[in-house]
Design a protein around this motif. Structure first.
Motif, short mmCIF file in Angstrom:
data_model
loop_
_atom_site.label_atom_id
_atom_site.label_comp_id
_atom_site.label_asym_id
_atom_site.label_seq_id
_atom_site.Cartn_x
_atom_site.Cartn_y
_atom_site.Cartn_z
N GLN A 1 -54.02 14.98 -13.35
CA GLN A 1 -53.61 13.20 -13.11
C GLN A 1 -52.47 13.15 -13.75
O GLN A 1 -52.35 14.18 -14.94
CB GLN A 1 -54.90 12.78 -13.47
CG GLN A 1 -56.18 12.84 -13.50
CD GLN A 1 -57.49 11.57 -13.45
OE1 GLN A 1 -57.40 10.80 -13.48
NE2 GLN A 1 -58.36 11.96 -14.67
N LYS A 2 -51.23 12.77 -13.03
CA LYS A 2 -50.44 12.29 -14.31
C LYS A 2 -50.53 11.05 -15.08
O LYS A 2 -51.09 10.52 -15.01
CB LYS A 2 -49.41 10.94 -12.77
CG LYS A 2 -47.65 11.43 -13.15
CD LYS A 2 -46.86 10.66 -12.23
CE LYS A 2 -45.72 10.52 -12.50
NZ LYS A 2 -44.89 10.02 -11.60
N ILE A 3 -49.92 11.44 -16.13
CA ILE A 3 -49.93 10.80 -17.83
C ILE A 3 -48.51 10.34 -17.72
O ILE A 3 -47.58 9.24 -18.84
CB ILE A 3 -50.68 11.43 -18.52
CG1 ILE A 3 -50.58 10.17 -19.34
CG2 ILE A 3 -50.14 12.61 -18.73
CD1 ILE A 3 -52.05 11.39 -21.03
N CYS A 4 -47.47 11.14 -16.76
CA CYS A 4 -45.88 10.88 -17.66
C CYS A 4 -45.29 11.31 -16.33
O CYS A 4 -45.19 12.18 -15.64
CB CYS A 4 -45.30 11.29 -18.97
SG CYS A 4 -44.28 11.54 -19.86
N GLY A 5 -43.75 10.61 -16.60
CA GLY A 5 -43.38 10.89 -15.23
C GLY A 5 -41.25 10.96 -16.39
O GLY A 5 -41.17 10.34 -17.08
N ILE A 6 -40.80 11.73 -15.34
CA ILE A 6 -39.17 12.16 -16.31
C ILE A 6 -38.35 11.86 -14.68
O ILE A 6 -38.80 12.17 -14.70
CB ILE A 6 -39.30 13.68 -16.80
CG1 ILE A 6 -40.67 13.70 -18.33
CG2 ILE A 6 -38.29 12.91 -18.09
CD1 ILE A 6 -40.26 14.67 -18.93
N LEU A 7 -37.19 10.62 -15.86
CA LEU A 7 -36.23 10.73 -14.68
C LEU A 7 -34.78 11.26 -15.46
O LEU A 7 -34.41 10.77 -16.60
CB LEU A 7 -36.55 9.21 -14.43
CG LEU A 7 -35.09 9.57 -12.86
CD1 LEU A 7 -35.08 10.76 -11.62
CD2 LEU A 7 -34.68 7.69 -12.48
N ILE A 8 -33.58 12.01 -15.04
CA ILE A 8 -32.76 12.19 -15.62
C ILE A 8 -31.79 11.83 -15.18
O ILE A 8 -31.38 12.78 -13.47
CB ILE A 8 -32.74 13.59 -15.97
CG1 ILE A 8 -33.64 14.07 -17.37
CG2 ILE A 8 -31.24 13.73 -16.31
CD1 ILE A 8 -33.36 15.68 -18.33
N GLU A 9 -30.89 10.83 -15.38
CA GLU A 9 -29.42 10.62 -14.39
C GLU A 9 -28.56 11.88 -14.71
O GLU A 9 -27.89 11.16 -16.82
CB GLU A 9 -29.32 9.57 -14.19
CG GLU A 9 -30.50 8.92 -13.17
CD GLU A 9 -30.34 7.52 -12.96
OE1 GLU A 9 -29.18 7.33 -12.15
OE2 GLU A 9 -31.08 6.68 -13.86
N ASN A 10 -27.18 11.96 -14.47
CA ASN A 10 -26.41 13.09 -15.42
C ASN A 10 -25.18 11.83 -14.93
O ASN A 10 -24.94 11.06 -14.38
CB ASN A 10 -26.11 13.98 -14.49
CG ASN A 10 -26.84 15.30 -14.76
OD1 ASN A 10 -27.47 15.10 -16.13
ND2 ASN A 10 -26.99 15.58 -13.77
N VAL A 11 -24.10 11.85 -16.16
CA VAL A 11 -22.93 11.03 -16.24
C VAL A 11 -21.74 12.05 -16.14
O VAL A 11 -21.49 13.13 -16.68
CB VAL A 11 -22.75 9.99 -17.28
CG1 VAL A 11 -21.26 9.17 -17.77
CG2 VAL A 11 -23.85 9.51 -17.36
N ILE A 12 -20.51 12.34 -15.12
CA ILE A 12 -19.90 12.83 -14.42
C ILE A 12 -18.76 13.04 -14.93
O ILE A 12 -18.80 11.67 -14.24
CB ILE A 12 -20.08 13.91 -13.52
CG1 ILE A 12 -21.76 13.78 -13.59
CG2 ILE A 12 -19.26 14.90 -13.35
CD1 ILE A 12 -21.85 15.42 -13.48
#
Length: 243
Positions: A107-118
């Motif tokens: 079961q999902k307990i955490c979500g992660i999102l990474i966005e990059n600065v180029i």
């Protein structure tokens, strides 16, 4: 490390991106909001939580000695940091569902999102967004979701868990900067959900097929063993794991 605490914002990732432009951020900065009204996951999915019951925060960090081709290692490191903290809190059966969901007992307990600065073709900074279910125990119209309280029966202090996560993120950043890429990838693959097990996947055209997860590439593609012992690589837009 600077911590900005908010009561409500639409998205901590969007807030910290705006802050970085206005203030030309150079130091590590955390934006933590008690309520996030338009939290985002991979592929534009929504992350919805009850106000004040979960951790929704983003971390801005300038990047050194990590190239664009190595950016998936940051996501692997962040996933491992969350996994480590959950283990410390006695959460059982913690797995990483490729590429960025953390599961407990499937079961999902955490979500992660990474966005990059180029900037000028180089990786200049990263924004790490985390949504961790802590004290919420009921969800409407959502399946396969759990929380730390659901798993342990204990009500936790959000700031205490935030500090544990930030400490563990710092540990893995240090590991990355010291060149520990192989160790991070090995640990990530060892904790992949459904690793080395026949699993059903669906393509965007709704075609289903069976494959066995064997690992990930350095760029984050999922490596599957399919019929006739053929190895194929897929990115997030090309398939979905059914379970």
């Amino acid at each position: 490390m600077r911590i900005v605490k908010l009561h409500t914002t639409d998205s901590t990732n969007d807030y910290i991106k705006s802050l970085a432009k206005i203030e030309h951020l150079q130091e590590d900065t955390v934006v933590w909001s008690l309520e996030q009204t338009k939290g985002r996951g991979q592929m534009g999915t929504q992350w919805s939580t009850e106000s004040g019951k979960n951790l929704t925060f983003s971390v801005f960090r300038k990047i050194q000695r990590i190239t664009i081709n190595q950016q998936f290692y940051a996501l692997m490191a962040a996933s491992l940091a969350v996994k480590d903290v959950l283990h410390k809190l006695l959460i059982k059966n913690v797995k990483v569902k490729w590429p960025n969901d953390i599961l407990s007992d499937k079961q999902k307990i955490c979500g992660i999102l990474i966005e990059n600065v180029i900037k000028k073709g180089e990786l200049d900074a990263m924004i790490l967004g985390v949504g961790l279910n802590v004290n919420q125990t009921e969800w409407e119209n959502v399946s396969r979701v759990t929380s730390i309280k659901s798993q342990t029966g204990i009500h936790f202090d959000l700031e205490e868990i935030l500090n544990l996560l930030l400490d563990q993120f710092h540990y893995y950043v240090k590991t990355l900067l010291e060149g520990g890429f192989d160790d991070i990838k090995k640990d990530y693959e060892n904790h992949l959900f459904r690793i080395n097990k026949p699993s059903t996947f669906v393509k965007p055209n709704q075609e289903q097929f069976v494959g066995i997860i064997k690992g990930v590439t350095d760029q984050g593609k999922l490596i599957l063993l399919e019929e006739d012992d053929i190895m194929n690589e897929y990115d997030l837009k090309e398939l979905q794991l059914l379970f």
